[in-house]
Design a protein around this motif. Sequence first.
Motif, PDB file in Angstrom:
ATOM      1  N   ASN A  29      49.974  38.375  44.639  1.00  0.00           N
ATOM      2  CA  ASN A  29      48.616  38.042  44.216  1.00  0.00           C
ATOM      3  C   ASN A  29      48.357  36.560  44.463  1.00  0.00           C
ATOM      4  O   ASN A  29      49.198  35.714  44.167  1.00  0.00           O
ATOM      5  N   MET A  33      41.637  43.213  46.041  1.00  0.00           N
ATOM      6  CA  MET A  33      41.519  42.356  44.865  1.00  0.00           C
ATOM      7  C   MET A  33      42.677  41.374  44.729  1.00  0.00           C
ATOM      8  O   MET A  33      42.510  40.270  44.200  1.00  0.00           O
ATOM      9  N   GLY A  42      42.527  39.785  49.056  1.00  0.00           N
ATOM     10  CA  GLY A  42      41.365  39.773  49.935  1.00  0.00           C
ATOM     11  C   GLY A  42      41.640  40.359  51.295  1.00  0.00           C
ATOM     12  O   GLY A  42      41.139  39.854  52.313  1.00  0.00           O
ATOM     13  N   GLY A  84      35.611  34.563  47.836  1.00  0.00           N
ATOM     14  CA  GLY A  84      35.848  35.742  47.023  1.00  0.00           C
ATOM     15  C   GLY A  84      34.610  36.530  46.673  1.00  0.00           C
ATOM     16  O   GLY A  84      34.692  37.563  46.004  1.00  0.00           O
ATOM     17  N   ALA A 124      43.501  43.956  39.110  1.00  0.00           N
ATOM     18  CA  ALA A 124      43.474  42.523  39.407  1.00  0.00           C
ATOM     19  C   ALA A 124      44.644  41.761  38.801  1.00  0.00           C
ATOM     20  O   ALA A 124      45.033  40.711  39.316  1.00  0.00           O
ATOM     21  N   ILE A 149      40.186  37.058  40.773  1.00  0.00           N
ATOM     22  CA  ILE A 149      40.444  36.933  42.208  1.00  0.00           C
ATOM     23  C   ILE A 149      40.755  35.481  42.551  1.00  0.00           C
ATOM     24  O   ILE A 149      40.381  34.557  41.829  1.00  0.00           O
ATOM     25  N   VAL A 187      34.778  40.015  48.118  1.00  0.00           N
ATOM     26  CA  VAL A 187      35.795  40.786  47.398  1.00  0.00           C
ATOM     27  C   VAL A 187      35.192  41.398  46.136  1.00  0.00           C
ATOM     28  O   VAL A 187      35.391  42.574  45.824  1.00  0.00           O
TER      29      VAL A 187
END
Length: 413
Positions: A228, A136, A139, A80, A214, A243, A83
């Motif tokens: 997510n 976010m 990725g 991450g 996010a 993330i 990201v």
Amino acid sequence: MSASATLKPPPVTHGLTTGFVGALICIFSLMAASTHDAQAQTPQWPSPNGVSAKAWMLIDLSTGQSLAGVRESTPTEPGGLSVLMTAYLSFTALRERQIRMQQVLPGPLENEVPAGPRMFLGADGAKVRDLLTGVMLMGAHDAAVSLAKGISGSEDAFVALMNQTAKRLGLHNTRFTNASGARTDVNPAQTTAQEMAALAIQLYLEFPEAFQIANQREITFNGIRQTNRNRLLWLDRSVDGLIAIDHPTQASGLVTARRPQPIGPREQIQRRLMVVVLQSDSAEVRAQETLELLNFGFQQFDVVRLFKHNAVGSELEVFKGIRAKLKAEFRQDVLVAAPRSRFGELRTELQTGAGLVAPVTAGQRVGSMRIYLGPLQIHEVDLVAAESVKTAGLLGRAIDSVRLLVRPPFKPL
């Protein structure tokens, strides 16, 4: 050389109730040497058990303190990291009006997108807001490449910008190799849990609106619905970012949560914790251990306010200035996270320079407040000038030059 004075904190109260958002106070001390070795030697300092991730870190963003961690300063393959930096540079470009949220950026060529998660953009591309959401939430590699080319013209130029920015932010153990975060066996990217947390803090301080993206649970683009990767958004309502990245053999994530806590009879803050977990065995393990660390931080520690930002009563001596004294203050109220039921052991020590010389500018650092729990230093905050002091004339500077030569090396406040 320094001068020091021990200050007695006022009585504190604590507990848990509901409330509104308080001020985020993040002293950027995560890059300093870790105190966890000293904490491990202090039996009274709470320590979580059973965290299997290769490296992890628990941070109280309300104070800037690191509460616990393992191998947090050891360079490791990140999850991450790209990201975070791609998001940070995208929000920077938005602020500088290089791009706009509603602007449509073309999709990358198929051979420009490495294997991994994607939005399935197509040649028409997508709006910057959708691209940021794809990056976010999951990725998405194609979205990251599209943003990179839209901001810098090419992914190579964007990667150079990523590394320049890391250097500017003091992330000396961090290296980027691409915009998407795709794994590579040749010259792989690297970072530390400490530096990954520092980048996330910088993102939040400059662009808190990133959390509005996010904390979305899903994105639908071109008729394809994707969720997510941060599973805690479904398990804990206090979680609001940031993330989570899954690879076939490991999972990493950086999660924040906020819960209300009183810091006085009529005041409360919205206390925020952050957990960085690198290289867990699976997404399930990552989610479970992250939630356990968040609960540990909220249950074992409370935040107390020791001083108001303007509560330093002493004045500092200034040499070669038009005035001999200078008022000082803290940048914010002095908050500290400490183990519950041990607030009576807190003590503070004010450290100032032995020879403060004009000119001094308002807001300039002129000392620090060190906070101890028994013998263990657990926090440090800056003391800054509350006013400016201009340089004195030739005669005044000459007299103070002599005074500096003959004055004692230490002078208490």
